[in-house]
Design an enzyme around this catalytic site. Structure first.
Site, PDB file in Angstrom:
ATOM      1  N   SER A  17      82.823   5.416  43.656  1.00  0.00           N
ATOM      2  CA  SER A  17      83.312   5.509  42.282  1.00  0.00           C
ATOM      3  C   SER A  17      82.212   6.005  41.351  1.00  0.00           C
ATOM      4  O   SER A  17      82.459   6.259  40.182  1.00  0.00           O
ATOM      5  CB  SER A  17      83.828   4.141  41.817  1.00  0.00           C
ATOM      6  N   CYS A  72      65.259 -14.211  55.826  1.00  0.00           N
ATOM      7  CA  CYS A  72      64.925 -15.524  55.291  1.00  0.00           C
ATOM      8  C   CYS A  72      65.069 -15.491  53.771  1.00  0.00           C
ATOM      9  O   CYS A  72      64.753 -14.489  53.130  1.00  0.00           O
ATOM     10  CB  CYS A  72      63.500 -15.899  55.683  1.00  0.00           C
ATOM     11  N   ASN A 117      86.779  12.823  47.173  1.00  0.00           N
ATOM     12  CA  ASN A 117      87.349  11.561  46.697  1.00  0.00           C
ATOM     13  C   ASN A 117      88.779  11.859  46.248  1.00  0.00           C
ATOM     14  O   ASN A 117      88.998  12.820  45.523  1.00  0.00           O
ATOM     15  CB  ASN A 117      86.512  11.032  45.515  1.00  0.00           C
ATOM     16  N   HIS A 160      72.035  -0.684  50.204  1.00  0.00           N
ATOM     17  CA  HIS A 160      72.356  -2.055  49.794  1.00  0.00           C
ATOM     18  C   HIS A 160      72.279  -3.049  50.944  1.00  0.00           C
ATOM     19  O   HIS A 160      72.828  -4.136  50.853  1.00  0.00           O
ATOM     20  CB  HIS A 160      73.759  -2.096  49.175  1.00  0.00           C
TER      21      HIS A 160
HETATM   22  P1  NAD Z   1      84.141   1.470  44.974  1.00  0.00           P
HETATM   23  O1  NAD Z   1      85.000   0.443  45.625  1.00  0.00           O
HETATM   24  O2  NAD Z   1      83.700   1.266  43.585  1.00  0.00           O
HETATM   25  O3  NAD Z   1      84.894   2.884  44.985  1.00  0.00           O
HETATM   26  C1  NAD Z   1      85.531   3.395  46.120  1.00  0.00           C
HETATM   27  C2  NAD Z   1      85.826   4.865  45.881  1.00  0.00           C
HETATM   28  O4  NAD Z   1      86.361   5.412  47.085  1.00  0.00           O
HETATM   29  C3  NAD Z   1      86.862   5.123  44.783  1.00  0.00           C
HETATM   30  O5  NAD Z   1      86.381   6.136  43.918  1.00  0.00           O
HETATM   31  C4  NAD Z   1      88.096   5.617  45.549  1.00  0.00           C
HETATM   32  O6  NAD Z   1      88.838   6.586  44.832  1.00  0.00           O
HETATM   33  C5  NAD Z   1      87.457   6.236  46.773  1.00  0.00           C
HETATM   34  N1  NAD Z   1      88.315   6.288  47.954  1.00  0.00           N
HETATM   35  C6  NAD Z   1      89.324   5.459  48.319  1.00  0.00           C
HETATM   36  N2  NAD Z   1      89.847   5.829  49.504  1.00  0.00           N
HETATM   37  C7  NAD Z   1      89.154   6.926  49.899  1.00  0.00           C
HETATM   38  C8  NAD Z   1      89.215   7.781  51.043  1.00  0.00           C
HETATM   39  N3  NAD Z   1      90.113   7.565  52.020  1.00  0.00           N
HETATM   40  N4  NAD Z   1      88.349   8.819  51.116  1.00  0.00           N
HETATM   41  C9  NAD Z   1      87.434   9.052  50.147  1.00  0.00           C
HETATM   42  N5  NAD Z   1      87.326   8.277  49.049  1.00  0.00           N
HETATM   43  C10 NAD Z   1      88.176   7.221  48.928  1.00  0.00           C
HETATM   44  O7  NAD Z   1      82.924   1.702  45.974  1.00  0.00           O
HETATM   45  P2  NAD Z   1      81.396   2.070  45.725  1.00  0.00           P
HETATM   46  O8  NAD Z   1      81.282   3.206  44.786  1.00  0.00           O
HETATM   47  O9  NAD Z   1      80.809   2.186  47.062  1.00  0.00           O
HETATM   48  O10 NAD Z   1      80.763   0.815  44.985  1.00  0.00           O
HETATM   49  C11 NAD Z   1      81.096  -0.496  45.387  1.00  0.00           C
HETATM   50  C12 NAD Z   1      79.919  -1.439  45.622  1.00  0.00           C
HETATM   51  O11 NAD Z   1      80.392  -2.482  46.489  1.00  0.00           O
HETATM   52  C13 NAD Z   1      78.752  -0.833  46.344  1.00  0.00           C
HETATM   53  O12 NAD Z   1      77.610  -1.360  45.769  1.00  0.00           O
HETATM   54  C14 NAD Z   1      78.867  -1.316  47.809  1.00  0.00           C
HETATM   55  O13 NAD Z   1      77.618  -1.737  48.314  1.00  0.00           O
HETATM   56  C15 NAD Z   1      79.778  -2.500  47.763  1.00  0.00           C
HETATM   57  N6  NAD Z   1      80.867  -2.481  48.795  1.00  0.00           N
HETATM   58  C16 NAD Z   1      80.642  -2.095  50.081  1.00  0.00           C
HETATM   59  C17 NAD Z   1      81.694  -2.040  51.012  1.00  0.00           C
HETATM   60  C18 NAD Z   1      81.436  -1.592  52.427  1.00  0.00           C
HETATM   61  O14 NAD Z   1      80.344  -1.804  52.948  1.00  0.00           O
HETATM   62  N7  NAD Z   1      82.389  -0.956  53.103  1.00  0.00           N
HETATM   63  C19 NAD Z   1      82.977  -2.382  50.621  1.00  0.00           C
HETATM   64  C20 NAD Z   1      83.188  -2.782  49.312  1.00  0.00           C
HETATM   65  C21 NAD Z   1      82.115  -2.814  48.407  1.00  0.00           C
HETATM   66 ZN    ZN Z   2      61.155 -17.894  56.372  1.00  0.00          ZN
END
Ligand code: NAD
Ligand code: ZN
Length: 267
Positions: free
Chosen positions: A216, A150, A240, A142
């Protein structure tokens, strides 16, 4: 069928079984999500936002339409997130993965849904990183919040410097075409880089094992990668603390926090 005496069924047995699956696999796909960065203090998307930003939902800011309508607002939000991330550090889970991948990169690939750059930083902080090895570098599905591109042409760059989002006039502009520069992340409604996605699907189709950490497992197309591995006859290990739609299909499910489980699993 449940056998309480089976040593592979308890928490320690699950860890042993997962270790064995990952050790014996020739090709491994690792998929991580926001949960792997939770212990670094990075809020997951589902976490509540505080203060200024609680009025906005990410789905309303992380879109091309929002950027076209109000680029200053979108940049201010990203700069706030970048500011937070600058104070966060990779945790034990990022580091265990970086060590393992640098030690045995052959046939292994790490894909992340995170845009926080923490996998990269863990990789860079290794004492002797093998940066050229095929499997060692994390592959962001992502994008990366610390890169910019740009909004019109193909220009892109590392964007580590803070952006002044106090007015539209102070926002960064493309050195090639003068259009506004934007964060190099995949927004809601945008397609993933086809090259990265096709590489991930191809690797999933041929993987013996898939390690899924802190996601998730609902955001597509990333969520389909472990399912592709299963359909092709590979094993899935899920780490998880909470169950996900993938849990019932997983070959081994380890209910625990990534920072505690991954060093045990990988070192
Ligand atoms: P999500 O927020 O939907 O889910 C997070 C998952 O992590 C949950 O299932 C939760 O139970 C689990 N979790 C929580 N604490 C944990 C731990 N200590 N160890 C292991 N698991 C743990 O996240 P997602 O599935 O990545 O989807 C969210 C979307 O948002 C993605 O598209 C992502 O690109 C974006 N996003 C990215 C970030 C980042 O870069 N850190 C942060 C937030 C959202
Ligand atoms: Zn440009």
């Amino acid at each position: 069928m449940h056998d309480a005496r089976d040593p592979l069924r308890g928490p320690l047995g699950r860890l042993t079984r997962a270790r064995r699956l990952l050790d014996e696999a020739e090709r491994v796909l690792v998929l991580t999500g926001a949960g792997i960065s939770a212990e670094s203090g990075v809020p997951t998307f589902r976490d509540e936002m505080e203060g200024l930003w609680s009025r906005f939902r990410p789905e309303e800011l992380a879109t091309p339409q929002a950027f076209a309508r109000d680029p200053r607002l979108v940049w201010a939000w990203y700069e706030w997130r970048r500011e937070q991330l600058r104070t966060c550090r990779p945790n034990a889970a990022h580091r265990a993965l970086a060590r393992r991948l640098a030690a045995a990169p052959e046939g292994r690939r790490l894909y992340t849904q995170n845009v926080d750059g923490l996998h990269d930083r863990a990789h860079d902080e290794l004492a002797c990183p093998d940066g050229d090895a095929e499997g060692a570098r994390p592959r962001p599905l992502h994008g990366d919040i610390f890169r910019v591109r740009c909004s019109r042409c193909a220009w892109h760059d590392r964007g580590l410097d803070p952006v002044d989002a106090s007015a539209v006039d102070t926002l960064p502009r493309c050195p090639r075409c003068e259009a506004l520069v934007r964060p190099a992340v995949v927004w809601f409604g945008e397609a993933l880089d086809p090259e990265v996605l096709e590489g991930a699907v191809e690797h999933a189709q041929n993987a013996d094992a898939c390690l899924v950490v802190g996601t998730s497992a609902v955001v597509q197309p990333a969520a389909s990668l472990p399912r592709i591995v299963l359909q092709a006859g590979g094993a899935v290990v899920e780490v998880n603390p909470q169950p996900t739609p993938l849990s019932s299909m997983a070959t081994v499910r380890i209910a625990g926090a990534a920072g505690a489980v991954l060093p045990e699993l990988l070192d």
